[in-house]
Design an enzyme around this catalytic site. Structure first.
Site, PDB file in Angstrom:
ATOM      1  N   ASP A  16      18.421  49.650  27.930  1.00 54.72           N
ATOM      2  CA  ASP A  16      19.384  49.006  27.032  1.00 54.72           C
ATOM      3  C   ASP A  16      20.740  49.070  27.732  1.00 54.72           C
ATOM      4  O   ASP A  16      20.897  49.738  28.754  1.00 54.72           O
ATOM      5  CB  ASP A  16      19.425  49.770  25.693  1.00 54.72           C
ATOM      6  CG  ASP A  16      20.461  49.209  24.723  1.00 54.72           C
ATOM      7  OD1 ASP A  16      20.443  47.983  24.485  1.00 54.72           O
ATOM      8  OD2 ASP A  16      21.302  49.970  24.216  1.00 54.72           O
ATOM      9  N   SER A  17      21.717  48.393  27.141  1.00 51.76           N
ATOM     10  CA  SER A  17      23.078  48.487  27.668  1.00 51.76           C
ATOM     11  C   SER A  17      23.648  49.901  27.491  1.00 51.76           C
ATOM     12  O   SER A  17      24.627  50.256  28.128  1.00 51.76           O
ATOM     13  CB  SER A  17      23.979  47.513  26.909  1.00 51.76           C
ATOM     14  OG  SER A  17      23.982  47.853  25.534  1.00 51.76           O
ATOM     15  N   CYS A  79      16.650  45.922  24.175  1.00 51.02           N
ATOM     16  CA  CYS A  79      17.977  45.351  23.966  1.00 51.02           C
ATOM     17  C   CYS A  79      17.769  43.873  23.642  1.00 51.02           C
ATOM     18  O   CYS A  79      17.158  43.145  24.439  1.00 51.02           O
ATOM     19  CB  CYS A  79      18.769  45.512  25.265  1.00 51.02           C
ATOM     20  SG  CYS A  79      20.361  44.680  25.258  1.00 51.02           S
ATOM     21  N   GLU A 158      28.440  53.652  20.258  1.00 48.35           N
ATOM     22  CA  GLU A 158      28.421  54.331  21.569  1.00 48.35           C
ATOM     23  C   GLU A 158      29.277  55.600  21.543  1.00 48.35           C
ATOM     24  O   GLU A 158      29.023  56.534  22.279  1.00 48.35           O
ATOM     25  CB  GLU A 158      28.927  53.382  22.666  1.00 48.35           C
ATOM     26  CG  GLU A 158      27.915  52.345  23.104  1.00 48.35           C
ATOM     27  CD  GLU A 158      26.805  52.917  24.003  1.00 48.35           C
ATOM     28  OE1 GLU A 158      27.103  53.774  24.855  1.00 48.35           O
ATOM     29  OE2 GLU A 158      25.648  52.490  23.846  1.00 48.35           O
ATOM     30  N   CYS A 190      20.187  43.919  16.786  1.00 45.82           N
ATOM     31  CA  CYS A 190      20.741  44.630  17.945  1.00 45.82           C
ATOM     32  C   CYS A 190      20.219  46.052  17.830  1.00 45.82           C
ATOM     33  O   CYS A 190      20.249  46.638  16.737  1.00 45.82           O
ATOM     34  CB  CYS A 190      22.264  44.611  17.896  1.00 45.82           C
ATOM     35  SG  CYS A 190      23.056  45.777  19.036  1.00 45.82           S
ATOM     36  N   HIS A 192      21.331  48.823  18.725  1.00 43.90           N
ATOM     37  CA  HIS A 192      22.290  49.870  18.355  1.00 43.90           C
ATOM     38  C   HIS A 192      22.370  50.037  16.833  1.00 43.90           C
ATOM     39  O   HIS A 192      22.651  51.128  16.336  1.00 43.90           O
ATOM     40  CB  HIS A 192      23.711  49.504  18.842  1.00 43.90           C
ATOM     41  CG  HIS A 192      23.968  49.822  20.283  1.00 43.90           C
ATOM     42  ND1 HIS A 192      23.466  49.054  21.309  1.00 43.90           N
ATOM     43  CD2 HIS A 192      24.697  50.810  20.868  1.00 43.90           C
ATOM     44  CE1 HIS A 192      23.887  49.571  22.465  1.00 43.90           C
ATOM     45  NE2 HIS A 192      24.628  50.620  22.227  1.00 43.90           N
TER      46      HIS A 192
END
Ligand code: DGL
Length: 280
Positions: A16-17, A79, A158, A190, A192
């Site tokens: 993932d990012s 992601c 994050e 998403c 996240h």
């Protein structure tokens, strides 16, 4: 087909990012505890959602090479943004490798909504991609979709800010108008965003259904591992290796916060936009 034990089991690569893919990793480990995993979070480049699809495609290709170089036999693109940008090309470029990708869960949402009005939370880049248009076209007939890219939310997650005032303000701004229009279902488009489901549920109330696709992604991973004779099934939990292109210390803290687990985290470094290496 004979399942392998975790000691000799094939490694799967998940990326993932940043930390969003941990919501998918969590489901994979619930369902496939004996499968060893290597996880990479590209925190040097997070958020992907604000970048061009071309750029994200380039990063994704290099990350996949990195994971294959460390022995991964199947890749989970955990992601949505990277899936939209790169999944198709990755399958072309690595034809012998099975890939599992994310797709906004519009189909189950359209099947389950009673009000016929569904909120979709995903990144700006995800909404731009062809994959999203195709999912809407195929599955959302007769359903009104209200979309929002939730600017700033990935950054807060994050930082581990799962219920502070900044995160709450973003979600209230996004969900307020959707609730006023009658949504009864919200899609986590998403990876996240599942980490703020408790806050979403607090704001939206218990009658709004929140769809996290992670368990379905883990089931698909299992199907693909099985089909390729890569499935590990025994009682011993397998090892997970973690790499980040950001700060290993910060990543370790987030692992404790998000998964309740302590693991060593290794540093990976971008040599140039096409090449990711472990720290020399
Ligand atoms: N977690 C990612 C996704 O599912 C990307 C978020 C970001 O880096 O913008 O889209």
């Amino acid at each position: 087909m004979t399942p392998m034990s975790s000691s000799n089991a094939p490694l799967i690569g998940v990326f993932d990012s940043g930390i969003g893919g941990l919501s998918v990793l969590r489901a994979i480990r619930d369902q496939l505890p004996a499968q060893p995993v290597i996880y990479f979070g590209d925190q040097a480049h997070v958020p992907y959602g604000a970048r061009s699809l071309d750029e994200v495609r380039g990063f994704s290709r290099a990350v996949v090479r990195f994971l294959l170089g460390r022995g991964a036999k199947l890749i989970v693109v955990a992601c949505n943004t990277a899936s939209v940008a790169a999944l198709h090309k990755l399958r072309e470029e690595f034809p012998s490798i099975p890939f599992v990708g994310m797709e906004p869960a519009v189909k189950p949402a359209a099947e389950q909504t009673r009000s016929g009005i569904v909120g979709v939370l995903a990144t700006y880049a995800t909404f731009q991609g062809e994959m999203y248009a195709s999912v809407v076209e195929r599955f959302a007939k007769g359903v009104t979709l209200l979309q929002d890219p939730c600017f700033g939310l990935v950054g807060e997650i994050e930082k581990g800010n799962l219920n502070g005032p900044e995160t709450r303000a973003i979600l209230e701004r996004v969900l307020g108008p959707m609730l006023a229009k009658g949504i009864d279902t919200v899609v986590m488009g998403c990876t996240h965003y599942p980490f703020v489901i408790p806050l979403i549920q607090q704001i939206a109330g218990p009658d709004v259904r929140v769809i996290d696709p992670a368990p379905a992604i883990a089931r698909q991973t299992r199907r693909l591992l099985d089909a390729h004779d890569l499935l590990a099934l025994d009682d011993r939990p397998a090892e997970v290796q973690f790499y980040t292109s950001g700060s290993p210390e910060d990543f370790s803290k987030l692992l404790v916060q998000l998964l309740g687990e302590t693991h060593p985290v290794a540093q990976a470094v971008w040599q140039d936009p096409d090449r990711l290496i472990t720290k020399p």
